[in-house]
Each structure stands twice: as C-alpha cells, then as structure tokens.
Design an enzyme around this catalytic site. Structure first.
Site, PDB file in Angstrom:
ATOM      1  N   LYS A  59     -34.992  54.251  27.976  1.00 21.63           N
ATOM      2  CA  LYS A  59     -35.598  55.447  28.568  1.00 21.63           C
ATOM      3  C   LYS A  59     -36.466  55.100  29.778  1.00 21.63           C
ATOM      4  CE  LYS A  59     -39.528  55.582  25.347  1.00 21.63           C
ATOM      5  NZ  LYS A  59     -40.622  55.371  26.309  1.00 21.63           N
ATOM      6  N   THR A  60     -37.191  53.978  29.734  1.00 26.12           N
ATOM      7  CA  THR A  60     -38.028  53.601  30.874  1.00 26.12           C
ATOM      8  C   THR A  60     -37.157  53.295  32.085  1.00 26.12           C
ATOM      9  OG1 THR A  60     -39.666  52.676  29.348  1.00 26.12           O
ATOM     10  CG2 THR A  60     -39.867  52.065  31.659  1.00 26.12           C
ATOM     11  N   ASP A  62     -42.833  61.196  29.721  1.00 26.95           N
ATOM     12  CA  ASP A  62     -42.331  60.278  28.700  1.00 26.95           C
ATOM     13  C   ASP A  62     -42.840  60.716  27.320  1.00 26.95           C
ATOM     14  OD1 ASP A  62     -41.072  58.101  27.581  1.00 26.95           O
ATOM     15  OD2 ASP A  62     -42.553  56.636  28.250  1.00 26.95           O
ATOM     16  N   GLU A  63     -42.094  60.389  26.278  1.00 28.07           N
ATOM     17  CA  GLU A  63     -42.511  60.643  24.886  1.00 28.07           C
ATOM     18  C   GLU A  63     -42.900  62.102  24.667  1.00 28.07           C
ATOM     19  OE1 GLU A  63     -41.899  58.359  22.900  1.00 28.07           O
ATOM     20  OE2 GLU A  63     -42.480  56.369  23.611  1.00 28.07           O
ATOM     21  N   GLN A 109     -38.596  60.061  16.451  1.00 30.30           N
ATOM     22  CA  GLN A 109     -39.747  59.162  16.573  1.00 30.30           C
ATOM     23  C   GLN A 109     -41.060  59.928  16.722  1.00 30.30           C
ATOM     24  OE1 GLN A 109     -39.128  55.243  18.665  1.00 30.30           O
ATOM     25  NE2 GLN A 109     -37.421  56.352  19.597  1.00 30.30           N
ATOM     26  N   ARG A 126     -37.861  48.588  15.305  1.00 30.95           N
ATOM     27  CA  ARG A 126     -38.628  47.589  16.065  1.00 30.95           C
ATOM     28  C   ARG A 126     -37.921  46.236  16.024  1.00 30.95           C
ATOM     29  NH1 ARG A 126     -40.091  50.704  19.055  1.00 30.95           N
ATOM     30  NH2 ARG A 126     -38.776  52.050  17.797  1.00 30.95           N
TER      31      ARG A 126
END
Length: 664
Positions: A30-31, A213-214, A244, A594
């Site tokens: 995503k970044t 973002d997020e 998430q 993770r």
C-alpha cells in the site's frame, strides 16, 4: 519506477476519474501505491507539490513516506509536499487560522499528563482510576464530535452526567489558558470548517488532492475532516483494510469504510490481494481465521512464495515454560539457520505478559528490545525544560507556569502559589496574567512578592530573547541562569544527576539540528506532536522484539511468536463478555500476517493471575486454523515441544562451547 508494480497497483496509481478506495491487504504494497500515486500526480498530471496532502497515522509512517518520495523526486519538490499525521495537519490548520478559532498565535498543546493534572484539579475528590476513566470518556466524546453541551443533555446516568460536567469545565479551562489537547488538533479544524464555509473552501483549494492511509482506523472526527477537505470535487484516494481494524477501543470506526460508499456513490474500489511478505501457508492460516468474521468486502490474500514452514502450535505448562520454550526456539533457530536476534518478534495481547519473557531472556543471555518504553519527552528533566519552553511560548499555560517556577524552586512556596491560584480562579485569568495585575501580589508575603517579581521579569526577558534568537542559544542561556545542572546534581544520586544532565544536553543539541525551524515557539508546538523524537532515530540493534499486537501493526519479521493464545487472554475476556470477538479476530489476523517465514503460536495450560492459577482453554482462533497447515506440539498424543533433532543440536552446541573453552 512502475515496472515492479502489479496490475492492481498500477490501476490504483493511475485512477483519477472519481474518489478511490484501495482495499490493501496485509503486505500488499500500500505504501508503494501511495508514493507511486504522488509521483504520478506530480510528473504526469501536473499537480504542484503543495497541493497534495498524504495523511498517515504515525510519525514513523509519514517519515517512511517522505524518504521514499525523496528518492524519486527532487528535494525542492519533496520538501513542499504535505506528508503528515492527521494531528500534524490539524496543527497546521489551527496555526494558520488561530484568530478564527479564538486562540492566540502562541497557544499551548497539553500532553496527557498535563490534562490529567488539570482534571485532577477540576474533580479533586476522585481517585486516579476515576480521573483516567473521565479523561478517556472526554477523548471519546471529542473524537465523536460531541460537544460538552450535548454530552450533558444526553447523559444516561450519574457517572455520565458528572463526566460531562467535567468535560464542560475542562473545555472552558483549556480556552482560558489558550491551550489545546491532542484531540482538539482535529476537532477544532472540523468545528471551524463547519462554521466558516469560506475558510473551508480556501483549504480545499490549497489541498487539491488527498491521500489517506489506514482509513479503517479513522474516527468520526478524522472522517469529518476528510469530508470537509475533499469538498464536492472529492479528489482523493484512501487506503484501508477492514480486516485490520483493531482500534475501536480508542474511537476508530470500521464503519467509515462503509460510509465512504454511501457518501460517495461513484466511489471506485480496487483490491490489492497479492501479498509480498508471507509464505502461502501463513496466508492460508490468516485467511481461514478472518473468514469467520462478517465481511464488508470480500478479499483473500495470496502469494507467489512457496508453502514454507508449518505453523507450529506449542502447548506449554505455564507462562514460565512458555517463555523458556520461546527462548529455546530462538537459540535453536540461530544455531541451525544462522539467524539474527532481530529476526525474531514475540507478540502478546497485554503489556503484563512481557515481564516473564524479560526474566527468561536475561537468564538465557538473549538481548531484547521492548516497544513502548518511556518516551524521551516523558523523562522528568525533559518535561522540566519543556515547561519553560511552553511558558515562553504561551505564558497563560498554567501547568507550565507551575512546573517551571518549581523546577528549580524560585523562592515561592506552595502557600504563595495557592493564593495565586485562588486569585486566578476569582478573576478567571491565568496565573501569569493575575500575577501581573496591579496590586495582585500584595496578598503574598514580602519575600514571595520580590521573588515573584523577579520571576516575571525573568520570563519576560526570555520571551523577548525567544522571539529574536536561535532556540538552542536561548535554552543554553536559560539553563545556565537557573543553574539547572546543579539542581539535577543536588536532587539526584550523582550518576543519575549526570545522566539526566546529559539527556538535557542531548535535547538542546537536537533543537540545534532542527534546520527547518529555528524559532522556539514553532519548535515547542511541534514537539507536542513528536513521539520519543520518533524513537530518537535509535540505531537498530540486534535484539529480539517484544511488543503488543496493537503496536506491531504495520511491522513484519522473519520469525514471529504469538504468545498467550488462550481463552480469556486472547481473545480477551472483556471482548468475550462484550461480544467484541470480531475485533479480537482481526487482531489475530494482524498478528499472523506479521510473519514472513515462520510462525509459532504458544499457549499455556495454566497461568498465574493475581496470585492464583488459572486454567484456560487454547484460543478458539487456533481451532479456526486449517489442520493441513499447522502442527501441534506438547499436547496429549502429540509430539513433544523439543524434538530429538533439536535436543541433539543443543547438546552439540554445548560440546562445541566446552571444547572452545578448553582450547583457550
């Protein structure tokens, strides 16, 4: 630069026909998409750098984005981009529009400790736990854009009514001090835009394209700010993942992703499902667990990587055995796979679980680092210096006034300060303003009057210096004049005093290095938004990471241990009782994803809580994992936790160490 992008990532980068929601699964890049889109907007579409705003949730994420952009465009371009957290953007708006908000230019930003002190003074008969609960409730009200008046009118019981009245008094006190708290940094711009359409339109023209973002972690206030800034043109891209969303307890609303579809009917949705982090087996386990939640959007992670290691479920006798088992696995993997300590992370539901891991790791000589240690800015000596900086910036900041005048003491005792406080309450003015009133100091003893007059002169002198001199030089002069080094040495054990003085010197040197802002007033306001100097850019050391699952979001490690996966602990008993299992399951999903290569899941048959043994069942989330992808050890009729091969390897390692010692 786009040659490494997959088809969905490229589609998200180039799409500009309508508002866009990018559903980005864990590890899906995503970044990369956000930074790629910024470059596209600059180079191919013609936006100016200052017209683009990228909004993140943490300073670390914003810094990572800045660094990526800086490697793709010139320094002049990257320096003019608005890449910041929601709170930093809110601060920028408040600074520029302070006169329309009713704040003077050099307003103060109070941290959580200052706000707690203020509430303690407003409701002095309450204990710490009650103060904390009221503070949390006020934060939730602010984040939900609920005013004190509305909170009072809608109170359902005596506790809510008392909390709402404290909220009203707290808000009035902040206004009197020309101060804001963290929640205000977003609430006040929303309030301003709601009341002043002209200023709102000006900001919409300034920030012509937004990237957020997020988005699943936004609360009502943050979502409202997004709505205000995007306007009718709705030129924005938001990135989020409903799987998430793990911050409902602090006001985040997963429903904002659904609201986007209602508020923007022409919203385009692009899914990023290819994972670039984890093995196929880890992703199958994650997908199987999260499939038990109701879905806002259908999404399934996949990877080009091989199946990789089985996910190992380790059944331990108690928490000590659990920590010893984790230590053993770390030592074995380092021996066999030549891994570094920093390749390992131990993730847990609650901070209290760290203690036993620390004890066992110290005994096993395994270096570790705990996230969420004391912030550099929370150290007593740094808070003392910050109090002086805040007072020079905004003399109406009573919390800073009281801390500065007593660190070190200036010949003014508690009785005199108490009288000054009474006058402050009587006139409804700050301590500084009251102290400067004609004849006000006559209520103090003569020696206290003299000391207070000197103190006021001292503050006014340094306020003038702060306007005209470099912040670092001003601080050095101030520290020398108040003899702060001597104060630290005299009030601490010698070594501790020296350490604290070194912290102060490090802080002043850091101020010197802030090339973008030399003015003490601007630096003081910005410091309130920094977190541990962004961990002071600490150099990476080779150590095992110990962290909560909430803190691990956005991070990744080659080998992960999910500890304490038991009913009542994870999922947490409060969540079970309150019917919040969906969020606990999302937290498990975050923990699983993770891991890049290897995942261990541990649980204890018994665990001591409050001095008593508790016998808990393994977490229900383990039962939701596909049997073909997990291996269970340590339970009845299963293989032991330590295999024969692992035991032999340990013995061989011991033999080699002994042989090395004999040779030396």
């Amino acid at each position: 630069m786009f040659s490494q992008f997959n088809a969905q990532q490229l589609q998200a980068v180039y799409y500009l026909d309508s508002p866009l929601l990018v559903l980005a699964g864990a590890g899906s890049g995503k970044t990369r998409v956000i930074t790629g889109k910024i470059v596209h907007l600059l180079h191919n579409v013609g936006y100016q750098p200052q017209e683009i705003a990228a909004i993140t949730f943490t300073n670390k994420a914003a810094q990572e984005m800045r660094e990526r952009i800086a490697s793709m465009v010139s320094n002049n371009v990257s320096g003019n981009l608005n890449i910041s957290t929601f709170h930093a953007l809110g601060l920028k708006i408040i600074r520029q529009e302070s006169q329309h908000i009713g704040l003077k230019k050099n307003f103060s930003i109070l941290d959580s400790t200052d706000c707690t002190k203020m509430l303690t003074e407003l409701i002095p008969t309450s204990g710490k736990e009650h103060i904390f609960q009221v503070q949390q409730q006020i934060s939730l009200w602010k984040n939900a854009l609920i005013s004190p008046e509305t909170a009072v009118l809608s109170a359902q019981n005596a506790w809510e009514k008392a909390a709402a009245q404290a909220y009203a008094s707290y808000t009035a006190t902040l206004a009197a001090y020309h101060a804001v708290d963290f929640d205000d940094l977003i609430r006040l711009p929303c309030q301003l835009f709601e009341q002043n359409s002209e200023i709102k339109y000006q900001w919409q023209m300034k920030l012509r394209y937004l990237l957020v973002d997020e988005c699943q972690d936004t609360n009502a206030c943050q979502y409202a700010l997004l709505r205000h800034l995007t306007g009718i043109d709705a030129r924005f891209t938001v990135v989020g993942d409903d799987d998430q969303s793990i911050y409902a307890w602090r006001g985040a609303d997963i429903g904002n992703l659904k609201k986007l579809q209602d508020d923007y009917p022409n919203l385009k949705i692009i899914k990023l499902e290819q994972n670039y982090r984890s093995t196929q087996r880890i992703l199958r386990v994650a997908n199987a667990v999260i499939a038990n939640n109701p879905k806002l959007f259908d999404k399934k992670l996949w990877s080009n990587y091989a199946d990789g290691d089985f996910v190992q479920v380790l059944s331990c006798q108690d928490e000590t055995h659990e920590a010893e088992t984790v230590a053993s696995k770390i030592q074995y993997n380092r021996l066999i796979k030549n891994t570094k300590f920093s390749d390992f992370a131990v993730l847990y539901r609650g901070n209290h679980q760290a203690r036993v891991f620390e004890e066992v790791f110290r005994q096993a000589k395994i270096p570790y680092r705990i996230s969420g240690g004391q912030s550099f800015f929370d150290k007593t000596e740094i808070k003392d210096i910050l109090a002086y900086m805040r007072l020079l910036t905004n003399p109406d900041d009573d919390q800073a006034f009281l801390r500065a005048i007593t660190s070190p003491k200036r010949g003014i005792g508690e009785t005199s300060l108490g009288k000054l406080n009474e006058l402050s309450a009587q006139f409804g003015q700050s301590l500084y303003t009251v102290a400067n009133r004609q004849g006000a100091l006559s209520v103090l003893p003569r020696h206290a009057q003299t000391s207070m007059e000197k103190w006021l002169s001292f503050i006014n002198h340094y306020r003038h210096l702060a306007e005209n001199q470099h912040a670092g030089n001003v601080l050095r002069q101030l520290l020398d004049e108040i003899e702060y080094k001597r104060y630290l040495i005299d009030n601490n054990e010698e070594k501790q005093g020296e350490w604290r003085w070194q912290n102060v010197q490090d802080f002043v040197e850091w101020i010197d290095k802030k090339s973008d802002e030399k003015n003490l007033f601007a630096i003081t306001q910005n410091i309130a938004l920094l977190n541990i100097l962004d961990n002071q850019q600490q150099e990476e050391i080779d150590a095992v990471h110990l962290t909560t699952l909430h803190s691990a979001k956005g991070l990744e490690y080659p080998i992960v241990f999910l500890a304490g996966c038991e009913e009542g602990l994870f999922p947490h008993q409060d969540s079970i009782d309150e019917g919040n299992l969906d969020e606990e399951r999302r937290l498990m999903y975050v923990g699983i994803t993770r891991a890049r290569q290897t995942l261990f899941i541990t649980h204890a048959i018994k665990r001591k809580r409050a001095g008593h043994w508790q016998f808990n069942e393994p977490s229900r989330f383990i039962d939701e994992m596909p049997l073909d992808d997990i291996q269970i050890f340590g339970r009845k009729n299963t293989a032991p936790i330590v295999s024969q091969a692992e035991g032999n390897a340990r013995l061989e390692a011991i033999r080699q160490k002994l042989a090395g010692k004999m040779k030396s």
